[in-house]
Design a protein around this motif. Structure first.
Motif: not given
Length: 433
Positions: A348-349, A352, A360, A362-364, A367, A378, A381
């Motif tokens: 995943h990293a 991105i 990205r 799910k990261d957004d 957040s 949270q 996600c």
């Protein structure tokens, strides 16, 4: 029956290509062109009936494989099916059955019947389990490959690039040959003074693969097993042969990917990824780890995920996960879950950083959920929800009651008075007024 590659070359966008295009947020024509050129593979045996296909290539989302399978010493039929269920739950894109113990065919058939993700194998394991290593060069080789193809195996690892002349190179190493398949073949070639039977019978193997649309995963039998052996003459001699075999696969209309190194220092990862791309004409690179330090037994899922993230960023298409039991023993279901979670984070990293479409999202979302203390959002996600939800429950269970009308709007690290997120929310609210 036409293979995915032959269909793509004929201008046909198959249903599998359309599904993959949808999941990758790209145009179907993009997938068709990549499959036709051999830059993307779709492991999809015509006899694997409940398969949800995936595409593997460096221009797509980074994929993860989970190895399962019994050994001659431990594990059984039900345990391997449990591992399959865990692998699917925790996000594996493919699974390989590496069984070397009893009931190999029965276990594999059950895995294929229950797996919606592509299933891979290493046929040399079953060949040796059934007929012994002395018979590697016999008719059993093609017989096992055909039987596995008929069952529905989507891709097979064969170590056809390990030639007899490369064995002395590997004997200069600190750890020699660490690949099981590679070691079995090297010993057979040395004892019989004959060439690798997988290499000699490669055209016949291609005929079987083309008939069932089995993708070949060209195995790295000379992958380095420690940092001291990384990027040596034996590894790259085999890689050059794998590049030649990729071209033979493409000429036959058979899909092919290339397997990559196991132990590589961080500063050599980019070079290894680039070298494979050049020698193998951008065939999808499927790497084990790579493990970037040798002195962390019990934590190799972490050291390998570090290397896997860098490998994916520099061009690897699929990462073979490593579990905490690497170098120690046969992993159980919990090890499978831990290994997969580490590699999901790594992949995943990389996705991105490579700006894959919607990577990205799910990261957004998480957040946004953190900003308003929406704990369930949270967790939903999260790449893996069970552990953070359990941690939250444990933290609340042991914390002292706090007299606050917004008891869920902090974690037990800071509490309500020191919570930076609460303070930021207050500042934002004040600025609006």
């Amino acid at each position: 029956m036409s293979t995915q590659m032959l269909a793509a070359r004929g201008g046909i966008i198959t249903p599998e290509m359309r599904l993959i295009a949808q999941s990758e947020f790209v145009a179907p024509e993009f997938i068709r062109e990549a499959v036709a050129a051999g830059r993307v593979v779709i492991p999809a045996n015509i006899n694997h009936k409940n398969l949800v296909p995936c595409g593997i290539g460096r221009t797509l989302r980074t994929k993860i494989n989970a190895n399962i399978g019994n050994s001659a010493l431990t594990s059984d039929y039900s345990a391997e099916l449990e591992k399959l269920a865990i692998a699917c739950k925790y996000g594996a894109d493919t699974v390989m059955d590496l069984s070397t113990g009893g009931n190999i065919s029965r276990i594999r058939q059950a895995i294929i019947a229950r797996s919606v993700i592509p299933v891979g194998t290493v046929p040399v394991y079953e060949i040796v389990a059934r007929a012994g290593s002395v018979n590697l060069g016999g008719d059993i080789l093609l017989q096992v490959i055909r039987e596995q193809a008929e069952q529905g195996v989507d891709y097979m690892t064969i170590h056809a690039g390990l030639l007899r002349e490369f064995v002395p190179m590997a004997m200069k190493r600190k750890l020699g040959i660490v690949s099981r398949g590679g070691a079995l073949l090297a010993a057979w070639m040395s004892e019989n003074a004959r060439e690798n039977p997988f290499y000699e019978k490669f055209d016949e193997i291609l005929e079987i693969c083309r008939q069932y649309d089995v993708t070949l995963s060209l195995g790295d039998g000379l992958r380095p097993g420690c940092l001291a052996d990384a990027s040596d003459e034996a590894q790259f001699a085999e890689l050059r042969v794998l590049g030649e075999l990729v071209q033979r696969c493409r000429a036959a209309g058979v899909q092919a990917m290339v397997e990559g190194p196991g132990h590589v220092p961080l500063d050599q990862i980019e070079m290894n990824m680039v070298k494979e791309r050049e020698l193998c004409d951008d065939a999808p690179f499927y790497i084990l780890g790579p493990i970037v330090t040798d002195c962390a037994p019990g934590y190799d899922h972490i050291t390998a995920a570090m290397g896997g993230m860098m490998g994916a960023f520099y061009g690897a298409a699929m990462l073979c996960y490593v579990t905490p039991k690497e170098h120690i023993g046969l992993p159980d279901s919990d090890d499978v879950a831990r290994g997969l979670t580490a590699f999901k984070i790594a992949a995943h990293a990389a996705d991105i950083a490579l700006h894959r479409p919607h990577a990205r999202d799910k990261d957004d979302e998480i957040s946004d959920a953190r900003a308003v203390f929406d704990w369930e959002k949270q967790f939903s996600c999260a790449l893996e929800a069970d552990r953070p939800r359990r941690y939250r429950e444990q933290a609340l269970a042991v914390s002292a009651p706090v007299p606050d009308s917004h008891g869920s709007e902090f974690c037990t690290m800071c509490g309500p008075e020191f919570c930076s997120v609460r303070l930021s929310a207050r500042l934002k609210k004040a600025q609006k007024h």
